[in-house]
Design a protein around this motif. Structure first.
Motif: not given
Length: 321
Positions: A5, A246, A251, A264-265, A269, A271
Motif C-alpha cells: 500500500i 488500517k 487498499d 502505518l509502516e 504498510f 509508503s
C-alpha cells in the motif's frame, strides 16, 4: 499475499497503478470473494463537480477522469511528456505545424471508433470556447486538419513550445465527437453526466458522498487492466481514511496524516514519497512599463522558510538522496 500500500505518493503514480496490467489482484478481500473478481479500492477526497474533465479544474474528478479518458500525451512520474493517444509527433521548422500520429484500433467505451475527427473537434472547441478551463492554453490553434483517421495536423498562429506539455495537463482530455457535437455547451451536455472515454476503465456509477465505481475496459487499446473493478471511496477526512486503510476498507491512499506514517509502516504498510509539479506559485508584475524590482523578488525568495514549511506541512518528509 501481503498487500503493498502506498500512502505518500504523487498523483502520477496513483494514475499508473489504476491502469496497471500487473499486481492489482492483491487488493481488496471484498472484491476477491465473488468468483475471483479483483477490486482495487482507492481513497478519494470528495464528490466531483462534473464528469467532463475539460469543463472546469475539478480535483475531485481529475484522478477518475485519468482512468476513463485519454489525452494526446500525458506526464510520467518524472513529469516528462510521454505518448498517449498520440504515439508520435513531428514539428515543422517554423514551429507552426505539429503533425500527430495517433494510435490505431482505439475505440470509445460505447464501441464507436476513435479517429482524428475526435481530436479535431476537441481542440477546435478548446481553442474557441472561453468557458473551458484549458482554453487559454490552446488559443494559438487556428485549424486542425485530418488527412486520415490516424493523423491530426495542428496549425498554429505562432509557435508555442509549451503546447504539447499543456496537452498533458488539466482540461485537455479528448472528447467523443459523436456524443458532444450537438450544439450544446459541454458543461450542460447530457454526455457529460455519464462519461464515455477511450481509457482503461469505464464509468459504472456514482453515489454522492459514497463512491465512484469504474469497471475495466477489456478492449482497451493499451492492454487489459490488471483489476476488474476500480472503486474511489469518498472519505473527506484524511485521519478517517487512514483508519479505513488500517481496517482494510480501502487498499490505497495518496496522502495520509504525516504523523501516522511511522505507525502505518510498523503495521506492514508500504509508503512511497514522490514529488510532482504544482500549479501554485507567486506571480510578479512584468507588464509593459513596470517590472517588480529584482531586489523585491530576491527578498521574497529569501523570506520563504522552506525548512519550516516542510516540517509543519509534510512532517519533515524528504525524498531519498
Amino acid at each position: 499475499m501481503k498487500k503493498k500500500i502506498s500512502i505518500l505518493i504523487s498523483i502520477f503514480l496513483v494514475l499508473s497503478l489504476m491502469a496497471a496490467c500487473g499486481n492489482g489482484g492483491d487488493s481488496g478481500d471484498e472484491g476477491n470473494a465473488g468468483g475471483g473478481e479483483q477490486t482495487l479500492v482507492v481513497h478519494h477526497w470528495g464528490d466531483p463537480l462534473t464528469f467532463n474533465p475539460d469543463t472546469t479544474g475539478d480535483d475531485y474528478n481529475y484522478v477518475p477522469a485519468q482512468n476513463i479518458f485519454n489525452r494526446m500525451v500525458k506526464l510520467n512520474f518524472d513529469a516528462q511528456i510521454v505518448p498517449d493517444l498520440a504515439q508520435s509527433w513531428d514539428v515543422s521548422e517554423d514551429g507552426k505545424t505539429i503533425t500527430f500520429h495517433l494510435v490505431e484500433g482505439a475505440v470509445w467505451h460505447d464501441g464507436e471508433p476513435f479517429t482524428s475527427a475526435d481530436v479535431e473537434y476537441t481542440f477546435e472547441t478548446l481553442a474557441q470556447d472561453e468557458s473551458l478551463v484549458a482554453h487559454g492554453f490552446f488559443t494559438e490553434i487556428t485549424d486542425v486538419e485530418c488527412p486520415d483517421d490516424n493523423t491530426a495536423v495542428f496549425k498554429l498562429s505562432t509557435p508555442n513550445t509549451a503546447l504539447i506539455g499543456y496537452m498533458g495537463w488539466y482540461g485537455s482530455f479528448v472528447m467523443p465527437k459523436h456524443l458532444f457535437d450537438n450544439g450544446q455547451p459541454w458543461a450542460d451536455n447530457p454526455a457529460s453526466l455519464e462519461p464515455i472515454g477511450t481509457g482503461p476503465f469505464m464509468f459504472e456509477k456514482f453515489e454522492a458522498g459514497s463512491a465512484i465505481e469504474l469497471v475495466k475496459n477489456p478492449d482497451y487499446w493499451g492492454g487489459e487492466p490488471g483489476v476488474d473493478r476500480l472503486v474511489f471511496k469518498i472519505i473527506p477526512d484524511e485521519s478517517t481514511a487512514a483508519q479505513a486503510l488500517k481496517t482494510g476498507e480501502i487498499d490505497f491512499m495518496e496522502i495520509t496524516p504525516y504523523n501516522e506514517v511511522p505507525s502505518l509502516e510498523s503495521e506492514g504498510f508500504q509508503s512511497t514519497l514522490q514529488t510532482f509539479p504544482s500549479p501554485m506559485y507567486l506571480v510578479f508584475n512584468f507588464r509593459d512599463g513596470y517590472e517588480t524590482p529584482l531586489a523585491v523578488r530576491q527578498a521574497l525568495a529569501l523570506c520563504v522558510d522552506r525548512e519550516d514549511i516542510n516540517n509543519k506541512v509534510f512532517g519533515g518528509s524528504r525524498l531519498p538522496e
